[in-house]
Design an enzyme around this catalytic site. Structure first.
Site, PDB file in Angstrom:
ATOM      1  N   LYS A  78       2.663  10.002   2.976  1.00 52.18           N
ATOM      2  CA  LYS A  78       1.291  10.170   2.181  1.00 52.18           C
ATOM      3  C   LYS A  78       0.962  11.587   2.312  1.00 52.18           C
ATOM      4  O   LYS A  78       0.744  12.233   3.702  1.00 52.18           O
ATOM      5  CB  LYS A  78       0.335   9.016   2.492  1.00 52.18           C
ATOM      6  N   SER A 153      -4.624   3.964  -3.207  1.00 49.06           N
ATOM      7  CA  SER A 153      -4.239   5.312  -3.511  1.00 49.06           C
ATOM      8  C   SER A 153      -2.814   5.852  -2.988  1.00 49.06           C
ATOM      9  O   SER A 153      -2.337   7.048  -3.244  1.00 49.06           O
ATOM     10  CB  SER A 153      -5.343   6.360  -2.703  1.00 49.06           C
ATOM     11  N   SER A 177      -5.720   0.533   0.101  1.00 52.97           N
ATOM     12  CA  SER A 177      -4.552   1.487  -0.635  1.00 52.97           C
ATOM     13  C   SER A 177      -3.234   1.626  -0.235  1.00 52.97           C
ATOM     14  O   SER A 177      -2.426   2.235  -0.568  1.00 52.97           O
ATOM     15  CB  SER A 177      -5.357   2.949  -0.270  1.00 52.97           C
TER      16      SER A 177
HETATM   17  N1  GLN Z   1      -9.314   1.749  -4.129  1.00 54.13           N
HETATM   18  C1  GLN Z   1     -10.348   1.962  -2.969  1.00 54.13           C
HETATM   19  C2  GLN Z   1     -11.262   3.239  -3.289  1.00 54.13           C
HETATM   20  O1  GLN Z   1     -10.976   3.766  -4.346  1.00 54.13           O
HETATM   21  C3  GLN Z   1      -9.627   1.825  -1.664  1.00 54.13           C
HETATM   22  C4  GLN Z   1      -9.107   3.359  -1.526  1.00 54.13           C
HETATM   23  C5  GLN Z   1      -8.410   3.503  -0.134  1.00 54.13           C
HETATM   24  O2  GLN Z   1      -7.947   2.397   0.257  1.00 54.13           O
HETATM   25  N2  GLN Z   1      -8.008   4.682   0.293  1.00 54.13           N
HETATM   26  O3  GLN Z   1     -11.949   3.305  -2.512  1.00 54.13           O
END
Ligand code: GLN
Length: 488
Positions: A78, A153, A177
């Protein structure tokens, strides 16, 4: 033949001479060249680095030396994890030209294990999002249905693994994410216990919630990657005192003595097919001999609201460093913007403001503003402090439910997300609806416990995942139960 470990399978091929590490890497680069135009899993390819590593592995095999399980096996990273000498954007324009000057600890460990890194994958800007649509570059598509999001994400990493553009990948998980995109794409995603894996070299979103973990095709592969990336690290003050372990040792198919808790209420609002898929998972665990127990977690209802206070507060503090001076882009690098509107050279403050105005996207700005507001004097007690108190109550609730001396359970079973992958653009106009995609995953981050998403039966034509959560540092039972389901 069912393959329970892609990594092991390829490892066998390497040592038996059926393929070479260079051939394998080149095969993956040619898949990427063909397929990634449509999926857009990768932001940057690291061909030189990959082939150099692959050559080393082939040389070892040629010399008759033994190779480790991950040596020569291609994977993806990532793009919020630093790889020395490689562009690292965190999905943001503000870091468009940022070259990481060092390796994150997880990368150092992977390199030492001989892993081949194919490239850096797309993500929501600074990991803020649930669909990868917040990437400043381009949304990633779900390989199972190109009209749908891959989740987020870590959408690029999940799409790379599910689309056969990498054997394994690393993601980060602050509220879901790793697990949610794994579920949307049909892969396995593991968020380790907070502190199990060093965060050194991960571009921070919310430091008390972030964890790095693997996205893979199978549970055994997740166990292999976790064994390599976990362990104490003096570069991360929150890394736990634990030595690296071989997590594959625990995959013995044995779940008979395990007690799995389910929260009835969580199933009430699910769609019919999603419910059926979950009921089948429960039935399978019963068949395997696990004991299913109904539990209640009343405070967990407040995990999502607490998260959307604590996370933006930490975001507003962590992202203050991106000011055009220390890292990445600076707006007055452009010839036409060195002067301000009064025709004078820009002040430092104007440089900060312009850089952040052009360099950061809408969702990131929204969270910085929310966090700054919630932390400001007069509001701190009402928001941040209150949310931290709620967090403490939820943690206590989990400690009680897992307490072995009070007949506690071993694992909690939930869907990973309330629905399978949604359509691209479906939720972009409504941030609150997007936030609800993480309703089942966020608690594990708030509490700090490990959790895994595993593919369940499809919902219609779409992949769907269930989640298991375990008590702090009990990755063993998590992986064991996941593996037992997968190999049933
Ligand atoms: N979808 C969640 C957010 O937008 C989690 C994001 C993540 O785990 N990086 O905060």
């Amino acid at each position: 033949m069912t393959i329970y470990s892609m990594i092991k399978n390829l490892h066998e091929k390497l040592i038996s001479g059926k393929t070479t590490a260079v051939k394998l890497a080149e095969e993956y680069f040619s898949h990427i060249a063909k397929k990634d135009k449509n999926i857009f899993a990768y932001l940057t390819l690291t061909k030189e680095l990959a082939l150099e590593q692959a050559h080393k592995v082939d040389q070892k095999i040629k010399n008759g030396e033994a190779i480790g399980i991950l040596e020569g096996i291609p994977g993806a990273i990532k793009d919020n994890l630093c790889v020395s000498g490689i562009r690292t954007t965190a999905g943001s324009k503000i870091l468009d030209n940022y070259i990481a000057p060092y390796d994150a600890t997880v990368i150092k460990n992977l390199k030492e294990a001989g892993a081949v890194i194919l490239g850096k994958t797309n993500l929501d800007e600074f990991a803020m999002g649930s669909s990868t649509e917040n990437s400043a570059y381009c949304p990633t598509k779900n390989p199972a249905d190109l009209k749908r999001v891959p989740g987020g994400s870590s959408g690029g990493s999940a799409a790379a693994v599910a689309g056969d553009l990498a054997v394994w990948a690393l993601g980060t998980d602050t509220g879901g994410s790793i697990r949610q995109p794994a579920a949307f794409c049909g892969a396995v995603g593991l968020k380790p216990t907070y502190g199990r894996v060093s965060r050194y070299g991960a571009i921070a979103m919310a430091s008390s919630l972030d964890q790095i973990g693997p996205i893979t095709k199978t549970v055994e592969d997740a166990a292999i990657i976790l064994s390599i990336i976990s362990g104490e690290d003096k570069m991360d003050a929150t890394s736990a005192q634990s030595s690296g372990k071989d997590y594959t040792k625990y995959l013995n198919g044995e779940v008979k003595e395990l007690k799995i808790g389910i929260v009835k209420k969580y199933f009430d609002n699910l769609g019919k097919e999603v419910k059926e898929s979950m009921e089948n998972v429960i039935a399978e665990y019963k068949k395997l001999g696990a004991k299913i127990k109904e539990i209640e977690l009343p405070y967990s209802e407040y995990a999502l609201p607490a998260y959307y206070i604590i996370m933006p507060c930490e975001v507003s503090s962590n992202l203050a460093r991106f000011d055009g001076i220390k890292y990445g882009m600076r707006v007055d690098d452009k010839d036409d913007s060195e002067m301000n509107s009064a025709g004078m050279p820009k002040t430092l403050l104007e440089t900060y403001l312009d850089t952040r105005k052009y360099g950061l996207g809408t969702e990131v700005k929204r969270r910085i503003m929310l966090g700054t507001y919630a932390l400001s004097s007069g509001y701190y007690e009402a928001y941040y402090l209150r949310a931290q108190k709620v967090r403490a109550l939820i943690k206590q609730e989990y400690a009680e439910i897992f307490n072995p001396s009070a007949d506690g359970i071993d694992l909690i079973l939930t869907p990973t997300s309330p629905t399978p992958a949604f359509k691209i653009g479906e939720k972009t106009e409504n941030p609150l609806e997007m936030y609800l995609a993480d309703i089942f995953t966020i608690t594990a981050n708030i509490v700090g416990i490990p959790a895994i998403s595993i593919p369940a039966e499809k919902v219609g034509q779409l992949p769907f995942g269930f989640q298991l959560m375990a008590k702090w540092f009990d990755e063993e039972n998590l992986l064991r139960a996941g593996h037992a389901y997968e190999t049933r």
